[in-house]
Scaffold this active site. Structure first.
Site, PDB file in Angstrom:
ATOM      1  N   LYS A  44       0.828  -1.211   0.000  1.00  0.00           N
ATOM      2  CA  LYS A  44       0.000   0.000   0.000  1.00  0.00           C
ATOM      3  C   LYS A  44       0.861   1.260   0.000  1.00  0.00           C
ATOM      4  O   LYS A  44       0.354   2.380  -0.032  1.00  0.00           O
ATOM      5  CB  LYS A  44      -0.906   0.019   1.244  1.00  0.00           C
ATOM      6  N   LYS A  46       2.598   2.166   2.559  1.00  0.00           N
ATOM      7  CA  LYS A  46       2.573   2.695   3.932  1.00  0.00           C
ATOM      8  C   LYS A  46       3.536   1.855   4.767  1.00  0.00           C
ATOM      9  O   LYS A  46       3.711   0.666   4.525  1.00  0.00           O
ATOM     10  CB  LYS A  46       1.175   2.552   4.551  1.00  0.00           C
TER      11      LYS A  46
HETATM   12  N1  C2G Z   1     -10.290   6.916   9.561  1.00  0.00           N
HETATM   13  C1  C2G Z   1     -11.227   7.829  10.035  1.00  0.00           C
HETATM   14  N2  C2G Z   1     -10.813   9.003  10.552  1.00  0.00           N
HETATM   15  C2  C2G Z   1      -9.488   9.294  10.639  1.00  0.00           C
HETATM   16  C3  C2G Z   1      -8.533   8.360  10.172  1.00  0.00           C
HETATM   17  C4  C2G Z   1      -8.958   7.159   9.637  1.00  0.00           C
HETATM   18  O1  C2G Z   1     -12.449   7.577   9.976  1.00  0.00           O
HETATM   19  N3  C2G Z   1      -9.107  10.482  11.168  1.00  0.00           N
HETATM   20  C5  C2G Z   1     -10.772   5.670   8.984  1.00  0.00           C
HETATM   21  C6  C2G Z   1     -10.359   5.490   7.526  1.00  0.00           C
HETATM   22  O2  C2G Z   1     -11.242   6.180   6.656  1.00  0.00           O
HETATM   23  C7  C2G Z   1     -10.451   3.970   7.363  1.00  0.00           C
HETATM   24  C8  C2G Z   1     -10.080   3.448   8.776  1.00  0.00           C
HETATM   25  O3  C2G Z   1     -10.202   4.573   9.675  1.00  0.00           O
HETATM   26  O4  C2G Z   1     -11.781   3.593   7.046  1.00  0.00           O
HETATM   27  C9  C2G Z   1      -8.671   2.921   8.838  1.00  0.00           C
HETATM   28  O5  C2G Z   1      -7.801   3.959   8.381  1.00  0.00           O
HETATM   29  P1  C2G Z   1      -6.288   3.549   8.025  1.00  0.00           P
HETATM   30  O6  C2G Z   1      -5.714   2.765   9.133  1.00  0.00           O
HETATM   31  O7  C2G Z   1      -5.599   4.775   7.512  1.00  0.00           O
HETATM   32  O8  C2G Z   1      -6.510   2.514   6.816  1.00  0.00           O
HETATM   33  P2  C2G Z   1      -6.208   2.739   5.272  1.00  0.00           P
HETATM   34  O9  C2G Z   1      -4.786   3.014   5.052  1.00  0.00           O
HETATM   35  O10 C2G Z   1      -7.235   3.700   4.777  1.00  0.00           O
HETATM   36  O11 C2G Z   1      -6.449   1.261   4.690  1.00  0.00           O
HETATM   37  O12 C2G Z   1      -8.327  -2.022   1.852  1.00  0.00           O
HETATM   38  C10 C2G Z   1      -8.559  -0.825   2.556  1.00  0.00           C
HETATM   39  C11 C2G Z   1      -7.306  -0.325   3.217  1.00  0.00           C
HETATM   40  O13 C2G Z   1      -6.704  -1.340   3.997  1.00  0.00           O
HETATM   41  C12 C2G Z   1      -7.622   0.897   4.067  1.00  0.00           C
END
Ligand code: C2G
Length: 136
Positions: A44, A46
């Site tokens: 990803k 990350k």
């Molecule tokens: N999220 C949120 N508010 C934030 C940060 C994150 O609502 N301030 C939500 C994101 O929108 C996501 C979830 O928390 O739905 C997890 O966020 P991340 O850990 O950043 O995951 P991400 O990198 O978006 O990975 O296949 C999908 C991916 O694995 C998503």
């Protein structure tokens, strides 16, 4: 039984993560969370500070979470939905539209993100370098 699923890295767990998981659970009565493995995070583009095992343990410890599975690739969602009889797929609205193809298999819902917090912001604030993963 109404099963909800969501996916994410959940690094440096914060209130934005908690709120979306709490709201996802409220859409059904079983919440499955697929936590991105360290290897998939690399795919990803990350790199998480907290290793997968600890990130999964934290998410599994939440009262609103019923099950944690590993997210190992972009393509497992359809089989996850079928295998776990998922009724609702949830993601934050930063992913709006990206997973609409899943609507052939279940309801797809994008929820508002929590503004003002992110794992990246926390990393920058505390100066944690992603290469110095914290082990527990
Ligand atoms: N999220 C949120 N508010 C934030 C940060 C994150 O609502 N301030 C939500 C994101 O929108 C996501 C979830 O928390 O739905 C997890 O966020 P991340 O850990 O950043 O995951 P991400 O990198 O978006 O990975 O296949 C999908 C991916 O694995 C998503």
């Amino acid at each position: 039984m109404k099963t909800v699923i969501t996916y994410g890295t959940f690094d440096l767990f914060h209130v934005g993560h908690l709120r979306i998981l709490t709201r996802a659970k409220a859409l059904g009565n079983r919440l499955i969370v697929a936590v991105s493995t360290d290897e998939f995070n690399f795919v990803k583009g990350k790199s998480s500070v907290i290793p997968y095992a600890s990130r999964a343990e934290i998410v599994a410890g939440l009262s609103c979470v019923d099950q944690v599975i590993p997210e190992e690739n972009w393509d497992q969602k359809i089989s996850d939905i079928k295998n776990w009889s998922v009724d609702v797929f949830v993601m934050g609205h930063d992913w709006d539209g990206k997973f609409d193809y899943l609507s052939d298999y279940c309801e797809v819902t994008y929820l508002d993100r929590t503004s003002g917090v992110s794992s990246t912001m926390i990393k920058r604030t505390v100066g944690a370098s992603s290469s110095s993963a914290i082990g527990f």
